[in-house]
Design an enzyme around this catalytic site. Sequence first.
Site, PDB file in Angstrom:
ATOM      1  N   LYS A   1      50.404 136.583   5.694  1.00  0.00           N
ATOM      2  CA  LYS A   1      50.617 135.414   6.560  1.00  0.00           C
ATOM      3  C   LYS A   1      49.294 134.885   7.069  1.00  0.00           C
ATOM      4  O   LYS A   1      48.345 135.632   7.288  1.00  0.00           O
ATOM      5  CB  LYS A   1      51.505 135.790   7.764  1.00  0.00           C
ATOM      6  CG  LYS A   1      52.909 136.202   7.384  1.00  0.00           C
ATOM      7  CD  LYS A   1      53.658 136.826   8.549  1.00  0.00           C
ATOM      8  CE  LYS A   1      54.984 137.402   8.089  1.00  0.00           C
ATOM      9  NZ  LYS A   1      55.584 138.289   9.085  1.00  0.00           N
TER      10      LYS A   1
ATOM     11  N   ASP B   1      65.424 141.447  18.115  1.00  0.00           N
ATOM     12  CA  ASP B   1      64.209 142.142  18.543  1.00  0.00           C
ATOM     13  C   ASP B   1      64.495 143.117  19.673  1.00  0.00           C
ATOM     14  O   ASP B   1      63.892 144.187  19.761  1.00  0.00           O
ATOM     15  CB  ASP B   1      63.140 141.129  18.949  1.00  0.00           C
ATOM     16  CG  ASP B   1      62.584 140.391  17.731  1.00  0.00           C
ATOM     17  OD1 ASP B   1      61.918 139.357  17.934  1.00  0.00           O
ATOM     18  OD2 ASP B   1      62.836 140.841  16.600  1.00  0.00           O
TER      19      ASP B   1
ATOM     20  N   TYR C   1      52.811 128.980  10.430  1.00  0.00           N
ATOM     21  CA  TYR C   1      52.192 130.013   9.611  1.00  0.00           C
ATOM     22  C   TYR C   1      52.673 129.942   8.168  1.00  0.00           C
ATOM     23  O   TYR C   1      53.819 129.612   7.889  1.00  0.00           O
ATOM     24  CB  TYR C   1      52.402 131.415  10.198  1.00  0.00           C
ATOM     25  CG  TYR C   1      53.808 131.804  10.523  1.00  0.00           C
ATOM     26  CD1 TYR C   1      54.438 131.326  11.670  1.00  0.00           C
ATOM     27  CD2 TYR C   1      54.504 132.691   9.719  1.00  0.00           C
ATOM     28  CE1 TYR C   1      55.739 131.704  11.979  1.00  0.00           C
ATOM     29  CE2 TYR C   1      55.789 133.088  10.033  1.00  0.00           C
ATOM     30  CZ  TYR C   1      56.402 132.591  11.171  1.00  0.00           C
ATOM     31  OH  TYR C   1      57.687 132.968  11.478  1.00  0.00           O
TER      32      TYR C   1
ATOM     33  N   HIS D   1      57.664 142.004  13.134  1.00  0.00           N
ATOM     34  CA  HIS D   1      58.456 141.812  11.919  1.00  0.00           C
ATOM     35  C   HIS D   1      57.613 141.998  10.658  1.00  0.00           C
ATOM     36  O   HIS D   1      56.392 141.851  10.661  1.00  0.00           O
ATOM     37  CB  HIS D   1      59.039 140.394  11.893  1.00  0.00           C
ATOM     38  CG  HIS D   1      59.930 140.093  13.052  1.00  0.00           C
ATOM     39  ND1 HIS D   1      60.178 138.810  13.479  1.00  0.00           N
ATOM     40  CD2 HIS D   1      60.617 140.907  13.895  1.00  0.00           C
ATOM     41  CE1 HIS D   1      60.983 138.845  14.526  1.00  0.00           C
ATOM     42  NE2 HIS D   1      61.259 140.113  14.797  1.00  0.00           N
TER      43      HIS D   1
HETATM   44  C1  LIG Z   1      61.599 134.159   9.231  1.00  0.00           C
HETATM   45  C2  LIG Z   1      62.639 133.180   8.800  1.00  0.00           C
HETATM   46  C3  LIG Z   1      63.795 132.969   9.528  1.00  0.00           C
HETATM   47  N1  LIG Z   1      64.718 132.062   9.096  1.00  0.00           N
HETATM   48  C4  LIG Z   1      65.918 131.850   9.919  1.00  0.00           C
HETATM   49  C5  LIG Z   1      66.724 133.108  10.216  1.00  0.00           C
HETATM   50  C6  LIG Z   1      67.308 132.834  11.588  1.00  0.00           C
HETATM   51  O1  LIG Z   1      68.512 132.116  11.447  1.00  0.00           O
HETATM   52  C7  LIG Z   1      66.279 131.927  12.260  1.00  0.00           C
HETATM   53  C8  LIG Z   1      65.368 132.657  13.227  1.00  0.00           C
HETATM   54  O2  LIG Z   1      64.826 133.775  12.552  1.00  0.00           O
HETATM   55  P1  LIG Z   1      64.082 134.900  13.383  1.00  0.00           P
HETATM   56  O3  LIG Z   1      64.828 135.171  14.657  1.00  0.00           O
HETATM   57  O4  LIG Z   1      63.802 136.050  12.452  1.00  0.00           O
HETATM   58  O5  LIG Z   1      62.713 134.150  13.749  1.00  0.00           O
HETATM   59  P2  LIG Z   1      61.460 134.836  14.462  1.00  0.00           P
HETATM   60  O6  LIG Z   1      61.886 135.818  15.496  1.00  0.00           O
HETATM   61  O7  LIG Z   1      60.544 133.753  14.833  1.00  0.00           O
HETATM   62  O8  LIG Z   1      60.837 135.687  13.260  1.00  0.00           O
HETATM   63  C9  LIG Z   1      59.525 135.458  12.773  1.00  0.00           C
HETATM   64  O9  LIG Z   1      58.663 135.981  13.727  1.00  0.00           O
HETATM   65  C10 LIG Z   1      57.571 136.783  13.334  1.00  0.00           C
HETATM   66  C11 LIG Z   1      56.433 136.536  14.281  1.00  0.00           C
HETATM   67  C12 LIG Z   1      57.166 136.675  11.921  1.00  0.00           C
HETATM   68  O10 LIG Z   1      56.006 136.896  11.569  1.00  0.00           O
HETATM   69  C13 LIG Z   1      58.184 136.421  10.904  1.00  0.00           C
HETATM   70  O11 LIG Z   1      57.730 135.425   9.999  1.00  0.00           O
HETATM   71  C14 LIG Z   1      59.494 136.056  11.400  1.00  0.00           C
HETATM   72  O12 LIG Z   1      60.242 137.252  11.371  1.00  0.00           O
HETATM   73  O13 LIG Z   1      65.485 131.371  11.185  1.00  0.00           O
HETATM   74  C15 LIG Z   1      64.554 131.328   7.949  1.00  0.00           C
HETATM   75  O14 LIG Z   1      65.405 130.506   7.576  1.00  0.00           O
HETATM   76  N2  LIG Z   1      63.419 131.533   7.199  1.00  0.00           N
HETATM   77  C16 LIG Z   1      62.460 132.426   7.586  1.00  0.00           C
HETATM   78  O15 LIG Z   1      61.430 132.553   6.880  1.00  0.00           O
END
Ligand SMILES: Cc1cn([C@H]2C[C@H](O)[C@@H](COP(=O)(O)OP(=O)(O)O[C@H]3O[C@H](C)C(=O)[C@H](O)[C@H]3O)O2)c(=O)[nH]c1=O
Length: 187
Positions: free
Chosen positions: A72, A170, A132, A62
């Site tokens: 980060k 993803d 992070y 991401h």
């Molecule tokens: C990133 C983020 C997400 N969200 C909410 C959006 C979704 O409802 C939920 C899960 O989000 P997501 O599926 O994008 O989470 P990850 O798959 O862990 O994504 C992260 O994983 C990789 C490793 C990263 O480096 C990024 O910071 C980030 O994209 O949290 C938020 O409310 N705030 C945020 O800053």
Amino acid sequence: MKIEETALAGVLLLTMPRHVDPRGHFSESWSQPRLAAAGIDIAFVQDNESLSRRAGTVRGLHYQAPPAAQAKLVRVAAGVIWDVAVDIRRGSPSFGRWVGAELSAENGRQMLIPEGFLHGFVTRAPDTLVLYKCSRPYAPECDRAVRFDDPDLGIDWGIAPGRAILSDKDAAAPTLRDAGTPFDWAG
Ligand SMILES: Cc1cn([C@H]2C[C@H](O)[C@@H](COP(=O)(O)OP(=O)(O)O[C@H]3O[C@H](C)C(=O)[C@H](O)[C@H]3O)O2)c(=O)[nH]c1=O
């Protein structure tokens, strides 16, 4: 503080001092003055945490596009990850190249990832808690993904691709070739 360079300029591994005693340990996991004194002067504005219940969970790859691009600083509070950063700055000598490192609660290592890089990790233990810091707040409209098993990137995750636990987002992510990049190398 121990600073290790990686094969990608700008991606660093940091290990903060640990004060160990019979109770366990104490560590300043982040200190803005300590990082600034080492020439790492990034104003982090948001702390994130993600808990992954199962080993083999892949989060990423991401990034946030400009004007919300994020640097980060990644660490592990419980468990183990293989943390990966990929240079996607157009014109960079290391464009499309990746580095990985094992971060764990045990080794206390942190990865500093500048703007212009993809970030992702695979968990290597159950109940892995990743913390992070981000240099800009969440901007969903700028949130982008590239598939973790992009053949052009050739990232070694240490797991069979078919066994990765992925979010729907993803699992549907495009390749870097199809997605393109909004970043240009500043030289
Ligand atoms: C990133 C983020 C997400 N969200 C909410 C959006 C979704 O409802 C939920 C899960 O989000 P997501 O599926 O994008 O989470 P990850 O798959 O862990 O994504 C992260 O994983 C990789 C490793 C990263 O480096 C990024 O910071 C980030 O994209 O949290 C938020 O409310 N705030 C945020 O800053």
